[in-house]
Design a protein around this motif. Structure first.
Motif, short mmCIF file in Angstrom:
data_model
loop_
_atom_site.label_atom_id
_atom_site.label_comp_id
_atom_site.label_asym_id
_atom_site.label_seq_id
_atom_site.Cartn_x
_atom_site.Cartn_y
_atom_site.Cartn_z
N GLN A 61 -10.51 -0.13 2.02
CA GLN A 61 -11.79 -0.54 2.61
C GLN A 61 -12.92 -0.49 1.58
N LYS A 62 -12.77 0.38 0.56
CA LYS A 62 -13.80 0.45 -0.49
C LYS A 62 -13.91 -0.91 -1.19
N MET A 63 -12.75 -1.54 -1.41
CA MET A 63 -12.76 -2.85 -2.08
C MET A 63 -13.38 -3.91 -1.16
N ILE A 64 -13.08 -3.78 0.13
CA ILE A 64 -13.65 -4.74 1.10
C ILE A 64 -15.18 -4.59 1.12
N ASP A 65 -15.64 -3.32 1.04
CA ASP A 65 -17.10 -3.09 1.00
C ASP A 65 -17.71 -3.78 -0.22
N GLU A 66 -17.02 -3.70 -1.37
CA GLU A 66 -17.53 -4.35 -2.59
C GLU A 66 -17.63 -5.85 -2.38
N ILE A 67 -16.59 -6.42 -1.76
CA ILE A 67 -16.58 -7.88 -1.51
C ILE A 67 -17.75 -8.24 -0.58
N SER A 68 -17.93 -7.43 0.45
CA SER A 68 -19.00 -7.67 1.41
C SER A 68 -20.36 -7.64 0.70
N LEU A 69 -20.58 -6.57 -0.06
CA LEU A 69 -21.87 -6.39 -0.75
C LEU A 69 -22.16 -7.57 -1.68
N HIS A 70 -21.12 -8.03 -2.36
CA HIS A 70 -21.28 -9.15 -3.30
C HIS A 70 -21.84 -10.38 -2.59
#
Ligand code: ADP
Ligand code: ASP
Ligand code: MG
Length: 467
Positions: A61-70
């Motif tokens: 989910q940390k990676m998904i958060d990064e994608i979202s933030l981007h």
């Protein structure tokens, strides 16, 4: 109608998305805009899915958060109108929530099938196209966002699906014809669906193929592949900063260059366009006025032309003498046996055979893989036939690279070609060349060199090409 495809590098951040918007606005007439996922997003989706399967959902989910933030950052940097920004943000958050659920399911089941991976992959392109659709709306540019899964129908070979020509062409043509009032149609590259409406993907880098497929189906007047360099260059620009644009290149050259390591276009991607004789251009979205490359089906001249050089790393050579190749009898039999061996599925799964040949009593197999030591063992152990080979008569090389020089009319200009080859070999005196000519056609010559000397050799050859 023009098809304009923008790769991940062209829409990597807000500034680049705005560049793309300007390019689309300037293009006259009706157009179909095909977008990849933003740069690095597809890689992050792969990591998230693998982490979810093998480790924990929390880490994924940390990676998904990064994608979202981007994506949210891009909205904030590009859409100034609050109402538009809010609408875009809500849609992006909706997609991210769906993706999160899918990642949770992978984690719960500890299973990641190719079909599920394709569903994960699809979020990269859905996110980028949703964002661009809203960027256009915020700029008062009317446009229609179409789900590429309706346009491109493939077989069910998940992760590397092939289009079903008769079915997809008709579907694509019908959908686009029914949108005759839309000047700008936006869709996703890379993703498609099978005949059961399951999400598939066309293989990494597959957005170029989407553009060519759509272009071929609707008989586009032109296909534009927008990337982050000035078209196809004389060498990999990351390693050769003096590389320049090749103005005209044949389809076969692109195929050879891509096969032997040039990442710029996937080999199979532009074939549908070439078959229909549609002009394909490769242009720079960061500098639209810069020189670009036009790809043609055939050479426009009969002269010998040398255009570009590329290297493929992580290769290994496997040589064995024919009379000693096996404990069996004739060399013809051995040749057939070796051919059978390297085409057997088991071996293909272990190593990727790039070339197999027989010359002057020596069989040569060239293969590619990162962990070559392990593969060499697999190569020997997997098949009882191979176990019969006398080890002393088999030679494995140290890591090598394959160098490919591309151009036009090599075979029809034997005198000039021989002169060129002798200039190349004079230039490379002192280097360790395993085989000067390994394979040669009208559009390329391929040879094998020591891995450690690759970059220097490419630079030497490149200096001959650019003069
Ligand atoms: P996109 O995001 O547009 O799909 P890619 O990363 O797939 O772009 O391909 C473009 C990259 O290909 C360039 O940034 C460049 O570094 C690399 N490349 C390698 N060889 C060549 C070449 N001969 N000509 C142009 N680009 C090349
Ligand atoms: N997003 C996909 C990838 O990174 C497809 C593409 O970029 O062409 O491979
Ligand atoms: Mg690409």
């Amino acid at each position: 109608m023009v098809v304009m495809k923008f790769g991940g590098s062209s829409i990597a951040d807000g500034e680049r998305m705005l560049n793309v918007l300007e390019i689309v606005k300037k293009q006259k007439g009706r157009k179909i805009v095909v977008l990849s996922a933003c740069q690095f997003v597809t890689d992050k989706l792969v990591s998230a899915a693998i982490i979810a399967k093998n480790k924990s959902s929390k880490d994924a989910q940390k990676m998904i958060d990064e994608i979202s933030l981007h994506h949210i950052n891009i909205i904030n940097a590009t859409i100034k109108n609050k109402k538009n920004a809010q609408a875009a943000t809500e849609l992006i958050e909706g997609l991210i929530a769906e993706l999160s659920n899918l990642i949770d399911a992978i984690s719960l089941l500890h299973e990641l099938t190719p079909a599920v991976m394709d569903s994960v992959f699809s979020f990269g392109e859905f996110l980028s196209t949703t964002l661009f659709h809203h960027l256009c709306l915020a700029d008062n540019i009317k446009n229609k966002l179409i789900d590429a899964r309706l346009l491109i129908i493939t077989d069910s070979n998940f992760n590397n699906a092939s289009p079903m020509p008769n079915i997809y062409e008709k579907t694509t043509r019908n959908i686009i014809n029914n949108l005759a009032n839309e000047d700008i149609i936006i869709t996703q590259g890379f993703i498609a669906s099978d005949t059961n409406s399951k999400t598939t993907t066309l293989g990494r880098g597959g957005s170029d193929l989407t553009a060519a497929l759509i272009g071929a189906a609707i008989n586009a007047s032109e296909i534009q592949i927008w990337t982050d360099v000035n078209g196809i260059l004389t060498a990999d620009p990351k390693k050769n900063n003096d590389a320049t644009t090749v103005a005209k290149m044949t389809f076969q050259e692109i195929k050879d260059l891509s096969f032997w390591g040039a990442k710029v276009l996937h080999p199979k991607t532009i074939l549908p366009a070439i078959e229909k004789n549609i002009t394909v251009k490769v242009l720079n979205s960061l500098n639209p006025a810069a020189p670009y490359t036009t790809i043609t089906a055939n050479s426009a001249t009969k002269k010998l032309i040398v255009n570009s050089v590329i290297a493929k790393n992580n290769c290994y050579l496997f040589n064995m003498k024919s009379d000693a190749a096996t404990t069996d009898t004739t060399s013809i039999y051995n040749y057939a046996s070796i051919t059978n061996l390297i085409s057997c599925d088991e071996i293909r799964e272990e190593v990727s055979v790039l070339y197999f040949g027989y010359n002057n009593g020596v069989f040569t197999i060239l293969f590619e893989k990162d962990e070559a030591e392990k593969d060499v063992k697999n190569f020997k152990n997997k098949n009882s036939f191979m176990k019969n080979i006398k080890p002393s008569q088999v030679l494995f090389s140290e890591p090598v690279s394959v160098i490919c020089i591309s151009g036009q009319n090599f075979k029809s200009n034997p005198i000039e070609f021989t002169r060129f080859i002798s200039t190349v070999s004079n230039h490379l005196e002192g280097f360790n060349l395993h085989q000067l000519i390994f394979q040669y056609s009208d559009s390329s010559i391929i040879f094998v060199v020591d891995a450690t000397q690759t970059d220097k050799i490419v630079k030497k050859i490149h200096s001959l090409i650019v003069g």
